[in-house]
Design a protein around this motif. Structure first.
Motif, PDB file in Angstrom:
ATOM      1  N   UNK A  36      57.586  53.926  -7.281  1.00  0.00           N
ATOM      2  CA  UNK A  36      57.264  52.501  -7.108  1.00  0.00           C
ATOM      3  C   UNK A  36      56.950  52.237  -5.642  1.00  0.00           C
ATOM      4  N   UNK A  37      55.760  51.694  -5.384  1.00  0.00           N
ATOM      5  CA  UNK A  37      55.291  51.461  -4.018  1.00  0.00           C
ATOM      6  C   UNK A  37      55.142  49.958  -3.791  1.00  0.00           C
ATOM      7  N   UNK A  38      55.743  49.464  -2.718  1.00  0.00           N
ATOM      8  CA  UNK A  38      55.591  48.070  -2.316  1.00  0.00           C
ATOM      9  C   UNK A  38      55.474  48.047  -0.805  1.00  0.00           C
ATOM     10  N   UNK A  39      54.791  47.051  -0.265  1.00  0.00           N
ATOM     11  CA  UNK A  39      54.530  47.002   1.171  1.00  0.00           C
ATOM     12  C   UNK A  39      55.345  45.940   1.893  1.00  0.00           C
ATOM     13  N   UNK A  40      55.735  44.886   1.189  1.00  0.00           N
ATOM     14  CA  UNK A  40      56.494  43.799   1.812  1.00  0.00           C
ATOM     15  C   UNK A  40      57.616  43.377   0.884  1.00  0.00           C
ATOM     16  N   UNK A  41      58.738  42.991   1.470  1.00  0.00           N
ATOM     17  CA  UNK A  41      59.863  42.428   0.736  1.00  0.00           C
ATOM     18  C   UNK A  41      60.028  40.973   1.128  1.00  0.00           C
ATOM     19  N   UNK A  42      60.059  40.092   0.100  1.00  0.00           N
ATOM     20  CA  UNK A  42      60.219  38.660   0.358  1.00  0.00           C
ATOM     21  C   UNK A  42      61.377  38.169  -0.508  1.00  0.00           C
ATOM     22  N   UNK A  43      62.620  38.315  -0.025  1.00  0.00           N
ATOM     23  CA  UNK A  43      63.759  37.902  -0.857  1.00  0.00           C
ATOM     24  C   UNK A  43      63.877  36.389  -0.957  1.00  0.00           C
ATOM     25  N   UNK A  44      64.246  35.924  -2.133  1.00  0.00           N
ATOM     26  CA  UNK A  44      64.576  34.512  -2.340  1.00  0.00           C
ATOM     27  C   UNK A  44      66.096  34.392  -2.369  1.00  0.00           C
ATOM     28  N   UNK A  57      59.291  50.137   4.662  1.00  0.00           N
ATOM     29  CA  UNK A  57      58.980  48.708   4.598  1.00  0.00           C
ATOM     30  C   UNK A  57      59.778  47.945   5.659  1.00  0.00           C
ATOM     31  N   UNK A  58      61.047  48.293   5.823  1.00  0.00           N
ATOM     32  CA  UNK A  58      61.871  47.623   6.833  1.00  0.00           C
ATOM     33  C   UNK A  58      61.358  47.914   8.235  1.00  0.00           C
ATOM     34  N   UNK A  59      60.955  49.161   8.465  1.00  0.00           N
ATOM     35  CA  UNK A  59      60.439  49.505   9.787  1.00  0.00           C
ATOM     36  C   UNK A  59      59.150  48.759  10.075  1.00  0.00           C
ATOM     37  N   UNK A  60      58.273  48.652   9.075  1.00  0.00           N
ATOM     38  CA  UNK A  60      57.013  47.920   9.254  1.00  0.00           C
ATOM     39  C   UNK A  60      57.262  46.446   9.546  1.00  0.00           C
ATOM     40  N   UNK A  61      58.397  45.926   9.065  1.00  0.00           N
ATOM     41  CA  UNK A  61      58.753  44.529   9.322  1.00  0.00           C
ATOM     42  C   UNK A  61      59.522  44.360  10.629  1.00  0.00           C
ATOM     43  N   UNK A  62      59.686  45.445  11.387  1.00  0.00           N
ATOM     44  CA  UNK A  62      60.386  45.369  12.664  1.00  0.00           C
ATOM     45  C   UNK A  62      61.894  45.498  12.558  1.00  0.00           C
ATOM     46  N   UNK A  63      62.409  45.843  11.375  1.00  0.00           N
ATOM     47  CA  UNK A  63      63.858  45.976  11.177  1.00  0.00           C
ATOM     48  C   UNK A  63      64.263  47.436  11.352  1.00  0.00           C
ATOM     49  N   UNK A  64      64.136  47.959  12.574  1.00  0.00           N
ATOM     50  CA  UNK A  64      64.391  49.378  12.814  1.00  0.00           C
ATOM     51  C   UNK A  64      65.849  49.763  12.558  1.00  0.00           C
ATOM     52  N   UNK A  65      66.765  48.917  12.947  1.00  0.00           N
ATOM     53  CA  UNK A  65      68.180  49.236  12.748  1.00  0.00           C
ATOM     54  C   UNK A  65      68.507  49.327  11.257  1.00  0.00           C
ATOM     55  N   UNK A  66      67.990  48.378  10.469  1.00  0.00           N
ATOM     56  CA  UNK A  66      68.209  48.435   9.021  1.00  0.00           C
ATOM     57  C   UNK A  66      67.553  49.666   8.419  1.00  0.00           C
ATOM     58  N   UNK A  67      66.370  50.025   8.919  1.00  0.00           N
ATOM     59  CA  UNK A  67      65.695  51.228   8.416  1.00  0.00           C
ATOM     60  C   UNK A  67      66.549  52.468   8.655  1.00  0.00           C
ATOM     61  N   UNK A  68      67.193  52.561   9.827  1.00  0.00           N
ATOM     62  CA  UNK A  68      68.059  53.703  10.116  1.00  0.00           C
ATOM     63  C   UNK A  68      69.272  53.717   9.182  1.00  0.00           C
TER      64      UNK A  68
END
Length: 525
Positions: A350-358, A388-399
């Motif tokens: 499953x491939x997704x590029x952006x996460x938009x949580x409600x 996806x997290x890294x692309x959104x600038x969330x490097x710490x969460x990506x790690x």
């Protein structure tokens, strides 16, 4: 009466009943032929009140009018517009071409309507009671409207071509002998397919269907306890959006919009599986507030679906599975409470590029979401989430996600490799927290310096040796590659030799784990 014979203005065929004669004249005039009595209970085509001969016409007379009817009166356009009429016999227009406009409102059919390979300009049947509609390969230049109708034995629209809109709003359809309520395999709709507040009792089948704009099932009830799927629509193509969302109760029939705040709503509800495998959706697949009632062997299946947006915002299915394997989504709009638990979510490929949580969806919840989708360890879902997290600038969460991947992988390893994994985790968190290495190094350096300050340390060479420094000696032990010229200059005995060996071993462990983490960081870069 000779069907197909020419007509002279003012002539009526012999043997027409009074009701049929009135219909004949209204057809030539293009006016509405209304036989309703004004009593809502009696006029209800779905009710039990009998309709007598005064409001009954034969289906073959209707077919005659539509296929080979009389010319219109001067200055008029012929059309069949019936209200509150009972039609007896089978209305069979198979293979015919119907040029007049057709609109039937509140009518009751005693037998099925046969329209296979029939060509219409526009056909509207509103609030009619029909045992069955057989319309495979039907062709309309304009609309096919069937709102508020009831079909007791299903509707067949296989390979039909609808020029503009197909409307099934508030329609009630029961299954046929094959278990299907609506058979729409290969149907093509030029613009919108609206089935808002549809009640489908059986399998709604739309395999390979194509919709030119949007497909709306707002407020629909799809109920199929008889087989696996309530909505079976693999290879469905919708140029814009598929709506499986609430509808406003009491709103205009042609709503086409999300109900305004404060409006009483009816949710989309599916009692049975949904299959949208290999579907293509130009804008979105919208599950806003959708409700699923699934058996253990049923699924909401979105295998290999392509869409710009998936809005997975319905209620969590208590049973059954949600399958997203192979899907490609640009934006995933979701809610933490919408996803099923472990073992009931599948996201392989499953491939997704952006996460938009409600609403709240913390990283711990995301990690639980990935874990729920991987009953057995698989790196791909973790790597996709980290990317996806890294692309959104969330490097710490990506790690943190990649660290969770390593910890999950560790549980699949043999005992020795698992032990080494724990060592890497405790020391530098698999290299994703490199600051830990500096802390461990500082602690070991300080402890070694204090310990070796009390050690006997005769020099190897009495003639020439450096000044004894416990701090430099400890640092020389801990750094496995760099030689500070201390270790080979002093002799240690007994327990001090074992302590020095332990320092060397710990230095190598730290160096190895840091190197492994640096390699992972470089590969990600």
């Amino acid at each position: 009466m000779t069907e197909g014979a020419g007509f002279v203005a003012g002539d009526l065929p012999d043997e027409l009943t009074a009701a049929e004669a009135g219909m004949w004249q209204a057809f030539r005039n293009g006016s509405v032929y209304d036989l309703s009595c004004g009593d809502a209970a009696v006029d209800d085509p779905h009710g039990g009140h009998p309709w007598g001969p005064e409001r009954t016409v034969r289906a073959r007379i209707v077919a005659w009018l539509l296929l080979d009817g009389p010319p219109a009166l001067a200055g008029r356009v012929s059309a069949l517009k019936l209200t509150g009429v009972r039609i007896t016999g089978t209305l069979d227009l198979s293979g015919g071409t119907v040029r007049p406009y057709v609109e039937l409102r509140g009518c009751r059919f005693d037998d099925e309507v046969l329209l296979p390979e029939t060509r219409f300009t526009t056909l509207r049947m509103v609030d009619c009671a029909v045992p069955r509609l057989e319309a495979a390969r039907l062709h309309t230049e304009g609309d096919l409207h069937l709102p508020r109708c009831r079909f007791q034995n299903g509707v067949r629209l296989t390979d039909a071509h609808i020029g503009t809109d197909l409307m099934l709003n508030e329609t009630v359809v029961y299954r046929d002998r094959s278990g299907r309520s609506i058979s729409g395999d290969g149907v093509t709709v030029g613009q919108d397919l609206q089935a808002e507040m549809l009640q489908s009792h059986g399998e709604l089948r739309l395999r390979g269907a194509k919709v030119g704009v949007s497909l709306s099932l707002r407020g629909a009830l799809l109920d199929n306890p008889y087989s696996r799927y309530a909505l079976n629509a693999p290879q469905l193509t919708v140029e814009r959006t598929l709506y499986l969302t609430p509808a406003g109760v009491g709103s205009p029939l042609l709503s086409g919009t999300t109900p305004a705040r404060g409006t009483r709503i009816q949710r989309f509800e599916c009692r049975g599986g949904i299959r949208l495998d290999d579907g293509r959706f130009g804008d979105a697949v919208d599950f806003e507030r959708a409700r699923f009632t699934l058996a253990d062997d049923q699924e909401v299946s979105l295998r290999r679906v392509h869409a710009s947006e998936l809005r997975f915002l319905g209620d969590r299915p208590q049973r059954g599975k949600v399958v997203l394997s192979g899907g490609r989504i640009v934006s995933l709009v979701d809610r933490a409470a919408s996803w099923p638990g472990p073992g009931n979510l599948h996201m392989s490929g499953f491939v997704y590029e952006n996460l938009v949580p409600r609403g709240p969806f913390p990283l711990t919840g995301r990690l639980d979401w990935v874990a729920a989708a991987t009953a057995e360890y698989a790196p791909e879902p973790y790597e996709r989430l980290a990317a996806v997290l890294r692309a959104a600038g969330e490097d710490e969460d990506a790690r943190e996600v990649l660290l969770a991947k390593q910890r999950r992988r560790r549980e699949t390893l043999p005992l020795a490799a698992k032990f080494w994994g724990y060592v890497q985790d405790w020391t530098v968190a698999y290299g994703y927290r490199p600051g830990r290495a500096a802390v461990w190094m500082a602690v070991l350096w300080a402890a070694g310096t204090l310990a070796f300050a009390h050690a006997a340390h005769p020099p190897v060479n009495h003639d020439g040796h450096p000044y004894w420094s416990p701090a430099l000696f400890t640092l020389d032990l801990l750094l496995p590659v760099i030689d500070l010229g201390q270790v080979n200059q002093w002799q240690l005995r007994g327990a001090w030799q074992w302590l020095a060996a332990a320092m060397i071993l710990l230095g190598w462990i730290l160096a190895t784990t840091v190197a492994a983490g640096a390699t992972r960081l470089l590969r990600r870069g």
